[in-house]
Design a protein around this motif. Structure first.
Motif, PDB file in Angstrom:
ATOM      1  N   ASN A   3       0.831  -1.201   0.000  1.00 42.71           N
ATOM      2  CA  ASN A   3       0.000   0.000   0.000  1.00 42.71           C
ATOM      3  C   ASN A   3       0.870   1.258   0.000  1.00 42.71           C
ATOM      4  OD1 ASN A   3      -2.228   1.622   0.131  1.00 42.71           O
ATOM      5  ND2 ASN A   3      -2.488   1.401   2.326  1.00 42.71           N
ATOM      6  N   ARG A   4       1.911   1.252   0.783  1.00 39.39           N
ATOM      7  CA  ARG A   4       2.811   2.410   0.857  1.00 39.39           C
ATOM      8  C   ARG A   4       3.531   2.616  -0.478  1.00 39.39           C
ATOM      9  NH1 ARG A   4       4.858   5.195   5.409  1.00 39.39           N
ATOM     10  NH2 ARG A   4       3.513   3.824   6.590  1.00 39.39           N
ATOM     11  N   ILE A   5       3.919   1.544  -1.132  1.00 39.56           N
ATOM     12  CA  ILE A   5       4.591   1.644  -2.430  1.00 39.56           C
ATOM     13  C   ILE A   5       3.650   2.231  -3.467  1.00 39.56           C
ATOM     14  CG2 ILE A   5       5.611   0.307  -4.308  1.00 39.56           C
ATOM     15  CD1 ILE A   5       6.711  -1.603  -2.153  1.00 39.56           C
ATOM     16  N   VAL A   6       2.402   1.778  -3.461  1.00 32.99           N
ATOM     17  CA  VAL A   6       1.415   2.305  -4.412  1.00 32.99           C
ATOM     18  C   VAL A   6       1.202   3.802  -4.167  1.00 32.99           C
ATOM     19  CG1 VAL A   6      -1.025   2.219  -5.069  1.00 32.99           C
ATOM     20  CG2 VAL A   6       0.261   0.110  -4.812  1.00 32.99           C
ATOM     21  N   ILE A   7       1.109   4.185  -2.917  1.00 34.90           N
ATOM     22  CA  ILE A   7       0.918   5.607  -2.598  1.00 34.90           C
ATOM     23  C   ILE A   7       2.097   6.436  -3.106  1.00 34.90           C
ATOM     24  CG2 ILE A   7       0.863   7.264  -0.693  1.00 34.90           C
ATOM     25  CD1 ILE A   7      -0.904   5.268   0.791  1.00 34.90           C
ATOM     26  N   VAL A  12       1.482  10.163  -5.191  1.00 33.25           N
ATOM     27  CA  VAL A  12       2.321  11.352  -4.991  1.00 33.25           C
ATOM     28  C   VAL A  12       2.602  12.050  -6.325  1.00 33.25           C
ATOM     29  CG1 VAL A  12       4.580  12.158  -4.215  1.00 33.25           C
ATOM     30  CG2 VAL A  12       3.279  10.564  -2.801  1.00 33.25           C
ATOM     31  N   PRO A  13       3.043  11.345  -7.381  1.00 35.60           N
ATOM     32  CA  PRO A  13       3.213  12.037  -8.674  1.00 35.60           C
ATOM     33  C   PRO A  13       1.899  12.588  -9.223  1.00 35.60           C
ATOM     34  CG  PRO A  13       4.400   9.970  -8.700  1.00 35.60           C
ATOM     35  CD  PRO A  13       3.578   9.981  -7.451  1.00 35.60           C
ATOM     36  N   LEU A  14       0.802  11.862  -9.012  1.00 32.08           N
ATOM     37  CA  LEU A  14      -0.497  12.362  -9.464  1.00 32.08           C
ATOM     38  C   LEU A  14      -0.865  13.650  -8.735  1.00 32.08           C
ATOM     39  CD1 LEU A  14      -2.973  11.817 -11.246  1.00 32.08           C
ATOM     40  CD2 LEU A  14      -3.941  10.551  -9.325  1.00 32.08           C
ATOM     41  N   ALA A  15      -0.613  13.705  -7.455  1.00 35.30           N
ATOM     42  CA  ALA A  15      -0.886  14.915  -6.688  1.00 35.30           C
ATOM     43  C   ALA A  15      -0.021  16.070  -7.167  1.00 35.30           C
ATOM     44  CB  ALA A  15      -0.659  14.652  -5.199  1.00 35.30           C
TER      45      ALA A  15
END
Length: 105
Positions: A3-7, A12-15
């Motif tokens: 889950n942390r890797i996906v975030i 993060v790049p999407l944000a």
């Protein structure tokens, strides 16, 4: 951990891209609902362009979710019917099992 890797790799790049999009499109842009008289102030809203973009994104998410939910109704109905049939068969099996059980007496 996954889950942390996906975030980190996706959200993060999407944000960052969405924040950059919002900062780059801060200028007020008129949006009119009357194509024949675009200067009509009653049907014209003026907001930053990123508001329109984010609103379109949210509306698209809701419409897509609704269409997906609507198209899957057949599978939900089949699952519900099978679940009801399983409960009916389990109840019949319990009733049959209690009829065959020896009684003390």
């Amino acid at each position: 951990m996954l889950n942390r890797i996906v975030i980190v790799l996706v959200f993060v790049p999407l944000a960052i891209v969405l924040i950059a999009l919002a900062v780059a499109n801060r200028a007020a842009t008129p949006f009119t609902l009357d194509p024949f008289h675009p200067g009509n102030p009653g049907l014209t809203v003026e907001m930053p362009l990123f508001v329109y973009l984010f609103a379109a994104l949210v509306i698209g998410l809701f419409v897509g979710s609704f269409v997906t939910w609507f198209r899957q109704r057949r599978y939900r109905r089949i699952a519900r019917e099978r679940s009801q049939e399983m409960e009916r068969l389990r109840a019949a099996e319990r009733q049959k099992g209690s009829a065959l059980a020896p009684t003390d007496g």
